[in-house]
Design an enzyme around this catalytic site. Structure first.
Site, PDB file in Angstrom:
ATOM      1  N   ASP A  68      26.344  21.949  22.173  1.00 32.66           N
ATOM      2  CA  ASP A  68      27.491  22.716  22.662  1.00 32.66           C
ATOM      3  C   ASP A  68      27.547  24.137  22.132  1.00 32.66           C
ATOM      4  O   ASP A  68      28.166  24.998  22.744  1.00 32.66           O
ATOM      5  CB  ASP A  68      28.811  21.973  22.421  1.00 32.66           C
ATOM      6  N   ASP A 476      31.391  22.065   9.338  1.00 34.97           N
ATOM      7  CA  ASP A 476      31.357  20.623   9.642  1.00 34.97           C
ATOM      8  C   ASP A 476      30.494  19.771   8.711  1.00 34.97           C
ATOM      9  O   ASP A 476      30.821  18.618   8.470  1.00 34.97           O
ATOM     10  CB  ASP A 476      30.880  20.346  11.077  1.00 34.97           C
TER      11      ASP A 476
END
Ligand SMILES: *[C@@H]1O[C@H](CO)[C@@H](O)[C@H](O)[C@H]1NC(C)=O
Ligand SMILES: *[C@@H]1O[C@H](CO)[C@@H](O)[C@H](O)[C@H]1NC(C)=O
Ligand SMILES: *[C@@H]1O[C@H](CO)[C@@H](O)[C@H](O)[C@H]1NC(C)=O
Ligand SMILES: *[C@@H]1O[C@H](CO)[C@@H](O)[C@H](O)[C@H]1NC(C)=O
Ligand SMILES: *[C@@H]1O[C@H](CO)[C@@H](O)[C@H](O)[C@H]1NC(C)=O
Length: 756
Positions: A68, A476
């Site tokens: 993404d 993340d």
């Protein structure tokens, strides 16, 4: 049950990409390009969401994958992946987002990417169909008259771009944002709207979201040509298209190549089909549905089997009732074995993700794991993260070793090899080469197969003069000590305590094994005195600050923190962080590398110096020209008072602690900067800058090196290495290896470049 921290790759950093107008006040320098070899610093395992994986049905072993925020990849025979859109530069950083990919069943050389990152204001560009006639080696660009949202909600549906299997000049693309269905009849070169298509999709995850992210209409979810209809050379008559609308039938069928469309009846129209996968030999279309568009949602849904000849729909969901606490995402058929189908729970947060397999078209199912008794799961798999040993367990429930994943939208079985399967998660790609064992001994090998995929968003990098060459702060996935740039870090080399997102780190100039790092949540501050092996969080008291940038004084005594939420703070000798009154929030900061008492800061066009360990800052006499937004300070590793400042109006250098500044001629704007090893022992450190250079020849936005303190520059990046958004990237230069620079990107991990 603790909620799992999803690996949500929704970084929207550095969105102001407006280059300043070139100023002609000084003579334009001449820029030469120096040949550099660029490689990824290996983190491995992907590191982010893989929303789509496709196999070509005609050429054995040909597969592609989309991420993404980190571009698209092609599969190699040895299970590794090769990145295909590293050319994306600062003008087209959005090419690293892709909402769909398509491989041509007729001419497997042809490959297409629906590229674009956001449909809201964060992304200035309309979408682009990237067209390759050589399996992704090179692309041409076909602009679309609307945006494409590769990092938007619903990015795991699809594929919403498809090539007609009988007439491969024809492509269909299902747009977002209410733009409907689009068609090309010339191999993607130009596109027109399919006026006959009845429903552009009305569903948006949150119509009230003022950011424009969750309020965007997801649009069409998949386009599937029925290759069993029609004949070669003619447009395929039967086409299925899924639409993100709720409340009325949302799967459409055409039997006349898209001239007319009819809604398929018999499915719960409260749910949205994520995938519509054809099983040619069964004459069936399988449909996985969920009550959201994903990837982070889903509490109910169904798996349907649509019989194309009779038009009947059967609910073949592998679970139901109170066991059904998720929607369905990834969906695969084994085209060589009619009736063999696999489906993934989109998000089964606890006790682990789940995948089911049937060999009789959904009559009966077997799972990838089943409960023995809490907390014991019978795992019908052997797990291997050997290619990315840091991935390890996911700790929603400390009693259960969780390995299967979440955000499971991509699931495929190799059309030429029934043993070979792959699926994407929010963090990596799993799969294996012994899938048929599922049907015999009900036990398969589950491996992280994301070798070569580097999808981390990198927020901070340091290359200390001693100890490990590189430490990273990433989004993340925490951060890493990179003991070996060519090997994926071990679990022990991942920072602990592990915060989801580390925002920055710094080392002490005189004792570089002393390192600090900060994270994106309150209280996330840690100090290491052993080069990042172990970290203590009990320094500086509890803090309400988070994110931003951190600077550690030369002897590690004081810590200056330009936080994202609570202004600039100072911790003295391990004491509590307290606000520094003389610096405004957001000031760019740095520590002197030699003198423990000295810090530097910049704000607007002002440069400020602290001589008392960061307690007070005083504006220096020299100013940063017409700057309004200083970005980064880079301090000479050996000489106090020698500082470089990058700003929205150029690159500035002082050798007298800001008493005066020189603007580097020709540089109109600069972002990340770093000083590295000098060309020879007594020369000035190599200066690296991500900059916009108004040059007599060469120049533009790129990555540059100067070996003579800014008098002349060479460009070190090339057309094949654009590094995405220049304003998002971080740089550090190696103080031990002349010429080596590390570039941390927003979605393609870390690159390092060496003179070649
Ligand atoms: C995007 O496409 C629309 C419609 O053609 C056009 O009006 C707009 O100018 C385009 N935007 C960009 C940035 O090219
Ligand atoms: C259809 O979906 C809605 C919303 O999730 C649900 O309440 C309803 O029970 C479903 N109907 C059937 C027949 O499954
Ligand atoms: C499947 O195989 C693995 C590796 O041999 C083993 O650890 C696991 O216990 C097996 N699963 C079951 C349910 O027997
Ligand atoms: C800082 O470290 C240097 C080099 O080790 C040392 O000479 C100096 O005395 C130290 N200064 C302070 C203030 O501790
Ligand atoms: C460090 O900087 C302070 C403040 O400018 C200065 O007074 C001191 O002499 C410096 N120390 C050394 C060792 O240069």
């Amino acid at each position: 049950m603790r909620s799992r921290v999803p690996v949500a790759t929704l970084f929207s950093l550095g969105l102001s990409l407006l280059a300043a107008a070139a100023s002609a006040a000084t003579p334009a320098p001449t820029i030469s390009t120096q040949s550099y070899t660029w490689k990824n610093v290996k983190i491995g395992g992907g590191g982010g969401f893989t929303p789509g994986i496709i196999f070509n049905p005609s050429q054995k072993g040909l597969a592609y994958l989309r991420t993404d925020i980190g571009g698209v990849y092609k599969l190699n025979a040895d299970d590794s992946w090769t990145p295909l859109v590293d050319f994306a530069d600062s003008d087209h950083w959005d090419y690293w987002g892709s909402d769909a990919i398509a491989t041509d069943p007729v001419d497997p050389q042809r490959f297409y990417v629906a590229a674009g990152m956001y449909t809201n204001s964060w992304d200035p560009n309309n979408g682009t169909i990237l067209i390759s006639t050589n399996q992704g080696k090179t692309f041409t660009e076909s602009p679309l008259p609307f945006k494409v949202g590769g990092n938007m909600p619903g990015r795991g549906v699809g594929e919403r771009l498809a090539v007609d299997p009988h007439s491969n000049n024809i492509l269909l693309f299902g747009a977002r944002s209410g733009h409907g269905l689009w068609k090309s009849t010339n191999f993607g070169a130009t596109w027109t709207k399919v006026a006959s298509f009845p429903d552009p999709g009305t569903y948006a995850p949150d119509p009230t979201d003022s950011s424009g992210i969750n309020s965007d209409k997801t649009g069409l979810t998949f386009v599937t040509f029925d290759s069993t209809s029609g004949s070669s050379g003619q447009a395929t008559p039967r086409i299925f298209v899924g639409v993100a609308s709720v409340g009325s039938p949302n799967i459409f069928r055409s039997d006349d190549a898209g001239a007319t469309w009819n809604a398929i009846q018999g499915m719960n129209s409260s749910w949205i089909a994520h995938k519509g996968v054809l099983s040619p030999k069964e004459g069936a279309l399988y449909l996985s549905t969920s009550d959201g568009v994903g990837p982070n949602d889903g509490s109910i849904g169904a798996l349907y089997k649509y019989d194309i000849a009779s038009g009947t729909v059967t609910d073949i969901s592998p679970v139901s009732g109170s066991d059904l606490i998720f929607g369905f995402g990834g969906l695969a058929v084994d085209v060589q074995r009619p009736g063999t189908v696999m489906v993934a729970a989109l998000n089964s947060w606890w006790p682990d993700g789940q995948v089911w397999r049937t060999t009789d078209g959904g009559g009966s199912w077997s799972p990838l794991w089943a409960w023995e008794a809490y907390p014991v799961l019978n795992k019908y798999y052997a797990y291997s993260d050997a290619l990315a040993p840091w991935i390890g367990n996911d700790y929603t429930d400390p009693a259960i070793v969780q390995q299967i994943g979440w955000w499971m939208e991509a699931l495929v079985i190799d059309p030429f090899d029934s043993d070979h399967w792959l699926y994407g998660t929010g963090e990596t790609v799993y799969g294996g080469h012994d899938l048929l064992n599922w049907d015999t001994v009900h036990n398969v090998t589950l491996k992280s197969l994301a070798d070569g995929i580097e999808e981390d968003a990198v927020l901070g990098l340091i290359s200390p003069p001693a100890g490990p060459s590189l430490l990273s702060a990433v989004g993340d996935n925490g951060g890493f000590v990179h003991f070996d740039l060519t090997k994926a870090p071990t679990a022990a080399a991942r920072f602990s305590p592990l915060w989801s997102t580390n925002s920055d780190l710094d080392f002490a100039g005189n004792i570089p094994s002393t390192i600090v790092r900060i994270g994106n949540s309150n209280g996330e501050f840690a100090l290491s005195t052993d080069a990042g092996n172990t970290w203590s969080q009990n320094i500086g008291g509890t803090s309400n600050a988070n994110s931003g940038k951190i600077a550690l004084s030369a002897n590690g005594t004081n810590i200056l923190w330009s936080s994202g939420n609570a202004g600039v703070l100072l911790s003295q000798s391990g004491g509590a962080f307290a606000r520094v009154a003389s610096l405004p929030a957001g000031a760019a900061i740095a520590a002197d590398r030699r003198n423990d008492s000295v810090f530097y800061a910049a704000t607007g066009s002002k440069f400020l110096v602290s001589s008392d360990g960061g307690k007070t800052f005083v504006a220096a006499a020299g100013a940063l020209g017409a700057s309004t937004a200083p970005v980064k300070l880079a301090v000479h590793p050996k000489t106090s008072g020698d500082v470089w400042v990058s700003t929205d109006k150029g690159l500035f250098h002082t050798t007298n602690a800001g008493a005066s500044f020189a603007a580097v001629p020709g540089i109109t704007q600069a972002w990340a900067i770093a000083l590295g090893a000098p060309e020879s022992t007594n020369s000035y450190p190599a200066v690296f800058a991500a900059a916009d250079v108004a040059a007599g020849s060469g120049g533009g936005v790129g990555y540059y090196r100067s070996d003579n303190a800014g008098e002349t520059w060479v460009r070190v990046n090339d057309a094949a290495h654009g590094f995405g958004s220049v304003s998002s990237n971080v740089l550090t230069a190696d103080p031990r290896v002349y010429g080596r620079v590390y570039i941390g990107t927003n979605g393609r991990g870390i690159f390092y470049g060496d003179k070649s």
